[in-house]
Write an enzyme that holds these catalytic residues in place. Structure first.
Site, PDB file in Angstrom:
ATOM      1  N   CYS A  31      -3.197   1.584   6.917  1.00  0.00           N
ATOM      2  CA  CYS A  31      -3.423   1.025   8.264  1.00  0.00           C
ATOM      3  C   CYS A  31      -3.895   2.096   9.234  1.00  0.00           C
ATOM      4  O   CYS A  31      -4.309   1.766  10.349  1.00  0.00           O
ATOM      5  CB  CYS A  31      -2.177   0.317   8.769  1.00  0.00           C
ATOM      6  SG  CYS A  31      -0.705   1.294   8.562  1.00  0.00           S
ATOM      7  N   ASN A  70       0.806  -1.228   0.000  1.00  0.00           N
ATOM      8  CA  ASN A  70       0.000   0.000   0.000  1.00  0.00           C
ATOM      9  C   ASN A  70       0.839   1.279   0.000  1.00  0.00           C
ATOM     10  O   ASN A  70       0.367   2.319  -0.454  1.00  0.00           O
ATOM     11  CB  ASN A  70      -1.034  -0.004   1.142  1.00  0.00           C
ATOM     12  CG  ASN A  70      -0.424  -0.091   2.512  1.00  0.00           C
ATOM     13  OD1 ASN A  70       0.741  -0.452   2.657  1.00  0.00           O
ATOM     14  ND2 ASN A  70      -1.198   0.225   3.518  1.00  0.00           N
ATOM     15  N   GLU A  79     -10.181  -4.984  10.534  1.00  0.00           N
ATOM     16  CA  GLU A  79      -9.650  -3.926   9.683  1.00  0.00           C
ATOM     17  C   GLU A  79     -10.358  -3.997   8.325  1.00  0.00           C
ATOM     18  O   GLU A  79     -10.598  -5.085   7.803  1.00  0.00           O
ATOM     19  CB  GLU A  79      -8.144  -4.163   9.504  1.00  0.00           C
ATOM     20  CG  GLU A  79      -7.424  -3.031   8.846  1.00  0.00           C
ATOM     21  CD  GLU A  79      -5.911  -3.229   8.844  1.00  0.00           C
ATOM     22  OE1 GLU A  79      -5.452  -4.378   8.863  1.00  0.00           O
ATOM     23  OE2 GLU A  79      -5.203  -2.211   8.817  1.00  0.00           O
ATOM     24  N   GLU A  83       5.148  -3.065  12.368  1.00  0.00           N
ATOM     25  CA  GLU A  83       4.116  -2.048  12.145  1.00  0.00           C
ATOM     26  C   GLU A  83       2.959  -2.788  11.492  1.00  0.00           C
ATOM     27  O   GLU A  83       3.030  -3.131  10.311  1.00  0.00           O
ATOM     28  CB  GLU A  83       4.697  -0.937  11.261  1.00  0.00           C
ATOM     29  CG  GLU A  83       4.012   0.393  11.453  1.00  0.00           C
ATOM     30  CD  GLU A  83       2.860   0.559  10.501  1.00  0.00           C
ATOM     31  OE1 GLU A  83       1.725   0.186  10.873  1.00  0.00           O
ATOM     32  OE2 GLU A  83       3.098   1.044   9.382  1.00  0.00           O
ATOM     33  N   LYS A 113      12.615  -7.005   1.079  1.00  0.00           N
ATOM     34  CA  LYS A 113      11.737  -7.806   0.226  1.00  0.00           C
ATOM     35  C   LYS A 113      10.418  -7.055   0.098  1.00  0.00           C
ATOM     36  O   LYS A 113       9.627  -6.995   1.034  1.00  0.00           O
ATOM     37  CB  LYS A 113      11.463  -9.182   0.828  1.00  0.00           C
ATOM     38  CG  LYS A 113      10.695 -10.063  -0.162  1.00  0.00           C
ATOM     39  CD  LYS A 113       9.713 -11.003   0.480  1.00  0.00           C
ATOM     40  CE  LYS A 113       8.370 -10.424   0.738  1.00  0.00           C
ATOM     41  NZ  LYS A 113       7.556 -10.094  -0.432  1.00  0.00           N
ATOM     42  N   PRO A 114      10.194  -6.432  -1.063  1.00  0.00           N
ATOM     43  CA  PRO A 114       8.923  -5.720  -1.233  1.00  0.00           C
ATOM     44  C   PRO A 114       7.773  -6.700  -1.403  1.00  0.00           C
ATOM     45  O   PRO A 114       7.977  -7.883  -1.685  1.00  0.00           O
ATOM     46  CB  PRO A 114       9.142  -4.911  -2.507  1.00  0.00           C
ATOM     47  CG  PRO A 114      10.226  -5.595  -3.248  1.00  0.00           C
ATOM     48  CD  PRO A 114      11.051  -6.367  -2.255  1.00  0.00           C
ATOM     49  N   ALA A 115       6.556  -6.192  -1.260  1.00  0.00           N
ATOM     50  CA  ALA A 115       5.366  -7.020  -1.502  1.00  0.00           C
ATOM     51  C   ALA A 115       5.378  -7.500  -2.949  1.00  0.00           C
ATOM     52  O   ALA A 115       5.803  -6.767  -3.854  1.00  0.00           O
ATOM     53  CB  ALA A 115       4.109  -6.205  -1.225  1.00  0.00           C
TER      54      ALA A 115
HETATM   55  P1  ADP Z   1      -1.512  -8.070   2.966  1.00  0.00           P
HETATM   56  O1  ADP Z   1      -2.527  -9.092   3.350  1.00  0.00           O
HETATM   57  O2  ADP Z   1      -1.979  -6.694   3.111  1.00  0.00           O
HETATM   58  O3  ADP Z   1      -0.852  -8.317   1.654  1.00  0.00           O
HETATM   59  P2  ADP Z   1       0.697  -9.272   4.312  1.00  0.00           P
HETATM   60  O4  ADP Z   1       1.085  -9.158   5.737  1.00  0.00           O
HETATM   61  O5  ADP Z   1       0.274 -10.594   3.810  1.00  0.00           O
HETATM   62  O6  ADP Z   1      -0.394  -8.162   4.089  1.00  0.00           O
HETATM   63  O7  ADP Z   1       1.875  -8.761   3.371  1.00  0.00           O
HETATM   64  C1  ADP Z   1       2.818  -7.796   3.716  1.00  0.00           C
HETATM   65  C2  ADP Z   1       4.197  -8.308   3.365  1.00  0.00           C
HETATM   66  O8  ADP Z   1       4.419  -9.504   4.081  1.00  0.00           O
HETATM   67  C3  ADP Z   1       4.402  -8.646   1.904  1.00  0.00           C
HETATM   68  O9  ADP Z   1       5.709  -8.275   1.517  1.00  0.00           O
HETATM   69  C4  ADP Z   1       4.257 -10.153   1.873  1.00  0.00           C
HETATM   70  O10 ADP Z   1       5.000 -10.767   0.839  1.00  0.00           O
HETATM   71  C5  ADP Z   1       4.867 -10.509   3.204  1.00  0.00           C
HETATM   72  N1  ADP Z   1       4.441 -11.810   3.713  1.00  0.00           N
HETATM   73  C6  ADP Z   1       3.245 -12.444   3.545  1.00  0.00           C
HETATM   74  N2  ADP Z   1       3.255 -13.645   4.161  1.00  0.00           N
HETATM   75  C7  ADP Z   1       4.477 -13.781   4.739  1.00  0.00           C
HETATM   76  C8  ADP Z   1       5.111 -14.814   5.523  1.00  0.00           C
HETATM   77  N3  ADP Z   1       4.490 -15.941   5.829  1.00  0.00           N
HETATM   78  N4  ADP Z   1       6.385 -14.582   5.931  1.00  0.00           N
HETATM   79  C9  ADP Z   1       7.025 -13.451   5.623  1.00  0.00           C
HETATM   80  N5  ADP Z   1       6.488 -12.460   4.896  1.00  0.00           N
HETATM   81  C10 ADP Z   1       5.230 -12.617   4.458  1.00  0.00           C
END
Ligand code: ADP
Length: 464
Positions: free
Chosen positions: A266, A134, A366, A232, A157-159
């Site tokens: 958030c 986001n 949320e 966070e 590590k970006p989303a």
């Molecule tokens: P959202 O549901 O809003 O995508 P997440 O918490 O799943 O929120 O995602 C935020 C970040 O966390 C992303 O970079 C995602 O790749 C990462 N992420 C999701 N699952 C895991 C996990 N099991 N371990 C580490 N990072 C994760």
């Protein structure tokens, strides 16, 4: 592990780019490189690190248009918000470029003439960051800037939804002269990369912005090697409008808080509690303003509300609205979607619900969408009780021009960030973060440096 990430434009469902997933052996190598680079980067003097950070910020600002467009393409947020985020992201680097020079220690008066006591601050080591979709720029820089400022090395590590903005930020850091092994980006899916970060003893800190369940998992997995953690996590912000509030102003601020990034932040106002004596006037004014918002592709300059990120995001919003309506909420405005499941885009039109009660999911979970649930209260303590009735504790807002109400809310709301007559409280120089299940640690301001430093205490004895 999957080999690629298909980065999609949430406004059209079209592919923006295919990004290669970093193999686990490369990630492990990146960790080793980051750890090795720490030995030299932590010794670079603070003024030089500060100068490099300033150069990085300057490069980001000069690429604002490019970064904003990439951000809008991969996240869907309106272009004007993306430009704002680029400036906001750079402001963290500017702030911590200055703060790099102010990581002070202490001398402590000794209890005996033969001793001296000195306290110094040292960088924790290699930091691994996991960031959300986001705010793909600001969530990265508000972790990277304090980390680099104090002498930590950094891997992000970006989303998977939004790697492109972050990749560009990292390449601009290198162009600015920050060594490649000092700030690195790896790409892939969270559940694959998370364990590589948490299992490695070389990673000394995990900093995460994202959902509460993932934050808990990362914390648990960090325990084996006792890593530092900053979390966070989710929020469920209440927004209280007292009887004496300036209604027009409060409505404006609700709009600013709620519809930014299509409600996907958030700290978005998720539960709007209005004093019952002004509820009717407030909702009428609110609806007339909500009706003016333009929903559309973020690349269109006139768009106020873009698409939601993906099908899962849409389904959660839809199910919260259905649940609320099923339990007696009334739709005052909206409840309209433009979506194409096959192509994969989902626009949720701004929606206002009234007669919302605490038994509804929308008051408990949320939301992450452009939906305003309206509820009423009679006394301040009732508003506070509803507001605090959540496991989250990130942001809360209250609107009142009576200082007695204001102080009451300030003292009783259990949230890390409070906006008193302010729907947009974030700033690089202020500590952002939550209580309860919204997380641990603060980002921004001097508090944002603390999670990246260790305290070392030296006792010198034998002095004649
Ligand atoms: P959202 O549901 O809003 O995508 P997440 O918490 O799943 O929120 O995602 C935020 C970040 O966390 C992303 O970079 C995602 O790749 C990462 N992420 C999701 N699952 C895991 C996990 N099991 N371990 C580490 N990072 C994760």
């Amino acid at each position: 592990m999957r080999d690629t990430i298909n980065v999609k434009n949430p406004a059209t469902g079209e592919t923006v780019k295919e990004v290669s997933v970093t193999s686990s052996s490369h990630i492990k190598k990146a960790i080793e490189q980051g750890n090795e680079a720490f030995k030299t980067w932590s010794k670079v003097n603070a003024h030089q690190r500060s100068a490099l950070l300033k150069e990085w910020s300057a490069k980001i600002k000069s690429e604002t248009e490019y970064l904003a467009e990439v951000m809008t393409l991969e996240s869907g947020k309106p272009l004007k918000e993306s430009r704002g985020e680029v400036a906001y992201a750079a402001s963290y680097i500017d702030w911590y470029a200055e703060e790099a020079k102010r990581v002070y220690g202490r001398t402590i008066p000794s209890h005996t003439e033969s001793k001296r006591i000195i306290v110094t601050k040292e960088p924790v080591g290699l930091v691994a960051a996991i960031t959300p979709w986001n705010f793909p720029a600001a969530m990265m820089t508000r972790k990277a800037a304090p980390a680099l400022a104090v002498g930590c090395t950094f891997i992000v590590k970006p989303a998977e939804e939004t790697p492109l903005t972050t990749m560009k930020l990292v390449s601009l850091a290198h162009e600015a002269g920050i060594p490649e092994d000092v700030v690195q980006c790896v790409n892939g899916y969270g559940e694959d990369i998370g364990p590589i970060f948490t299992d490695s003893p070389l990673v000394r800190k995990i900093t995460f912005t994202g959902s509460t369940p993932v934050g808990k998992l990362l914390m648990k997995n960090s325990a084996a090697t006792m890593k530092h953690v900053s979390m966070e996590l989710g929020g469920h912000a209440p927004l209280i409008v007292a009887k004496d509030a300036d209604i027009d102003f409060a409505v404006n601020q609700v709009l600013a808080s709620k519809f930014r990034n299509a409600g996907q932040t958030c700290i978005c106002a998720n539960r709007v509690l209005v004093h019952e004596d002004i509820a009717k006037v407030f909702s009428e004014q609110l609806i007339s303003r909500v009706a003016q918002l333009n929903v559309g592709n973020g690349l269109d300059e006139s768009t106020d509300v873009g698409p939601v990120i993906n099908a899962a995001g849409y389904e959660k919003i839809d199910s919260q609205i259905e649940d609320a309506v099923g339990k007696g909420a009334r739709v005052l405005y909206g409840h309209q979607y433009d979506k194409d499941e096959e192509k994969g885009y989902y626009f949720v039109h701004p929606t206002v619900l009234e007669n919302v009660g605490e038994e509804m999911d929308i008051m408990q979970e949320e939301t992450f969408g452009p939906v305003i649930p309206l509820s009423t209260f009679r006394e301040n303590d009732q508003a506070v009780e509803i507001a605090n009735n959540t496991p989250f504790g990130l942001a809360a807002y209250f609107f009142t021009n009576d200082y007695r109400n204001g102080i009451y809310f300030q003292e009783h709301l259990k949230f890390g960030i409070l906006g008193w007559n302010d729907g947009a409280p974030s700033a690089a120089h202020a500590p952002f973060g939550g209580m309860k299940e919204s997380g641990i640690g603060r980002e921004g301001g001097p508090e944002g440096i603390e999670p990246y430093v260790e305290t070392k205490y030296l006792s010198i004895g034998g002095i004649q």
